[in-house]
Design an enzyme around this catalytic site. Structure first.
Site, mmCIF file in Angstrom:
data_model
loop_
_atom_site.group_PDB
_atom_site.id
_atom_site.type_symbol
_atom_site.label_atom_id
_atom_site.label_comp_id
_atom_site.label_asym_id
_atom_site.label_seq_id
_atom_site.Cartn_x
_atom_site.Cartn_y
_atom_site.Cartn_z
ATOM 1 N N THR A 65 0.330 36.105 -27.423
ATOM 2 C CA THR A 65 0.432 36.659 -26.068
ATOM 3 C C THR A 65 0.967 35.584 -25.112
ATOM 4 O O THR A 65 1.835 35.847 -24.266
ATOM 5 C CB THR A 65 -0.954 37.137 -25.583
ATOM 6 O OG1 THR A 65 -1.556 37.924 -26.622
ATOM 7 C CG2 THR A 65 -0.853 37.949 -24.317
ATOM 8 N N HIS A 110 4.072 39.787 -36.803
ATOM 9 C CA HIS A 110 3.083 38.994 -37.539
ATOM 10 C C HIS A 110 3.429 38.998 -39.032
ATOM 11 O O HIS A 110 2.639 38.514 -39.843
ATOM 12 C CB HIS A 110 1.679 39.580 -37.370
ATOM 13 C CG HIS A 110 1.056 39.365 -36.024
ATOM 14 N ND1 HIS A 110 1.060 38.151 -35.378
ATOM 15 C CD2 HIS A 110 0.367 40.208 -35.213
ATOM 16 C CE1 HIS A 110 0.408 38.271 -34.227
ATOM 17 N NE2 HIS A 110 -0.007 39.509 -34.099
HETATM 18 P P1 PAP Z 1 -2.572 38.684 -31.076
HETATM 19 O O1 PAP Z 1 -2.407 38.104 -32.434
HETATM 20 O O2 PAP Z 1 -3.467 39.895 -31.066
HETATM 21 O O3 PAP Z 1 -1.275 38.910 -30.378
HETATM 22 P P2 PAP Z 1 -2.930 36.215 -29.679
HETATM 23 O O4 PAP Z 1 -2.354 36.338 -28.334
HETATM 24 O O5 PAP Z 1 -2.105 35.548 -30.728
HETATM 25 O O6 PAP Z 1 -3.397 37.624 -30.210
HETATM 26 O O7 PAP Z 1 -4.294 35.397 -29.621
HETATM 27 C C1 PAP Z 1 -5.254 35.602 -28.644
HETATM 28 C C2 PAP Z 1 -5.815 34.224 -28.327
HETATM 29 O O8 PAP Z 1 -4.930 33.562 -27.429
HETATM 30 C C3 PAP Z 1 -7.153 34.307 -27.606
HETATM 31 O O9 PAP Z 1 -7.859 33.129 -27.997
HETATM 32 P P3 PAP Z 1 -9.453 33.011 -27.956
HETATM 33 O O10 PAP Z 1 -9.997 34.223 -28.620
HETATM 34 O O11 PAP Z 1 -9.766 31.745 -28.695
HETATM 35 O O12 PAP Z 1 -9.816 32.927 -26.523
HETATM 36 C C4 PAP Z 1 -6.716 34.272 -26.142
HETATM 37 O O13 PAP Z 1 -7.747 33.870 -25.262
HETATM 38 C C5 PAP Z 1 -5.606 33.247 -26.224
HETATM 39 N N1 PAP Z 1 -4.665 33.366 -25.100
HETATM 40 C C6 PAP Z 1 -4.142 34.499 -24.565
HETATM 41 N N2 PAP Z 1 -3.331 34.195 -23.547
HETATM 42 C C7 PAP Z 1 -3.356 32.854 -23.405
HETATM 43 C C8 PAP Z 1 -2.742 31.947 -22.491
HETATM 44 N N3 PAP Z 1 -1.949 32.367 -21.523
HETATM 45 N N4 PAP Z 1 -2.994 30.630 -22.644
HETATM 46 C C9 PAP Z 1 -3.791 30.172 -23.642
HETATM 47 N N5 PAP Z 1 -4.416 30.989 -24.516
HETATM 48 C C10 PAP Z 1 -4.204 32.312 -24.415
#
Ligand code: PAP
Length: 328
Positions: A76, A144
């Protein structure tokens, strides 16, 4: 989560697809969903169907950009950054001019709407922004899928791939939260030991994680001009440097530092998490926009894993990643 049904009907219905699935190895993923092994990796059946169509019929353009990753590795964030980078025209404009000229695309829709995931397009809640198979204009796409499952036209054209990965223990914990929120919103979470076992054995959505990363890593070593390999932790520790790297790789270098600052700020977790478009709604069935944003911390696994679980994952990393010079 209340608007999302706690049911996972198969979207696949015709006999041909059923026959194909019947021939593939099958496992139950986290007591919630049947997943099937195709091309050495595990997928939801609808994803396999889309992946087969993609592999056999997608015609890449040299100016397409593909973002690739394992699940929960920072996709994301990478989508948001890439959207901003591709919008940046590098015209040496002033800060005010930059603000004036650029509608902030991140405020209009969740990043997953702007850059669709190829293999889950059948789960879209509304018509995608563009037809991913229409090659009349360059496309920004995300997958993915493992490298081996990509169409030849992607591998053989000049189209660029940016791959993001993340520490396996943090990836697992992020996955654990994500799938619990979808599959078990009002129930006990899946036992963490079960999730660790599935992760280490590779039997999980888009797994095995380790082979997925190694495939892209090796390709990026062979063809650095084709595949940029980024680690989530690098982006966290020095976002300006690595966002600039991505921009240069995509042929959109920043004109001056203020532009990098602007992009890093626009794409920060705190900001994205609090945008209206991300606080409600969903781009994909069963997945709320808010579920993409949690803590975004490096080392959050320490709050969850026992020393034994930590060692189990470390041991798998030592066997599967380190022989390739890969340390996550
Ligand atoms: P997806 O595979 O479903 O697309 P993805 O975006 O790859 O998900 O991963 C989500 C993780 O990225 C989350 O990590 P966490 O569970 O450890 O918190 C989410 O918080 C984190 N994430 C989303 N947006 C950002 C951002 N802008 N900066 C840093 N981390 C982010």
């Amino acid at each position: 989560m209340s608007t999302i049904p706690n049911k996972f009907p198969s979207l696949i219905s015709d006999d041909h697809d059923d026959k194909l699935l019947n021939e593939l190895p099958k496992e139950r993923f986290w007591e919630a969903l049947d997943i099937f092994q195709w091309e050495g990796f595990w997928f939801d059946p609808n994803i396999i169907k889309s992946a087969i169509t993609f592999k056999s019929s997608f015609e890449a353009r040299d100016d397409d950009v593909l973002l690739a990753s394992t699940m929960k590795a920072g996709t994301t964030w990478l989508k948001a950054l890439t959207l901003c980078i591709m919008q940046n025209k590098n015209t040496h404009q002033t800060h005010d001019e930059y603000h004036h000229k650029h509608v902030d695309i991140l405020t209009t829709e969740n990043p997953h709407f702007h850059i669709p995931n190829i293999e889950t397009i059948t789960y879209s809640t509304k018509a995608p922004k563009f037809d991913i198979y229409d090659s009349s204009a360059p496309r920004l796409l995300q997958t993915h899928l493992p490298y081996a499952a990509l169409p030849d036209s992607i591998k053989n054209s000049a189209c660029k791939i940016v791959y993001i990965t993340r520490n396996p223990k943090d990836t697992l914990i992020s996955m654990w939260h994500f799938f619990n929120s979808i599959y078990k919103p009002h129930q006990d979470p899946i036992p963490l030991q079960k999730a660790v076992d599935c992760f280490c054995s590779g039997v999980h959505m888009y797994g095995p994680f380790f082979e997925h990363v190694v495939e892209y890593w090796q390709e990026s070593q062979k063809r650095p001009q084709k595949i940029l390999f980024i680690k989530y932790e690098e982006l966290k520790s020095d976002p300006k440097r690595h966002v600039s790297r991505i921009a240069e790789f995509l042929g959109r270098p920043f004109g001056h530092e203020k532009e990098v600052d602007e992009v890093v700020w626009r794409c920060s977790l705190e900001r994205l998490k609090n945008l209206e478009v991300n606080k409600s709604g969903s781009v994909l069935l069963y997945v709320t926009n808010s579920s993409y944003f949690r803590k975004g911390e490096v080392g959050d696994w320490k709050n969850y894993l026992t020393p034994e679980m930590e060692e189990q994952i470390n041991q798998t990393s030592r066997i599967k990643l380190e022989p390739f010079g890969l340390f996550l």
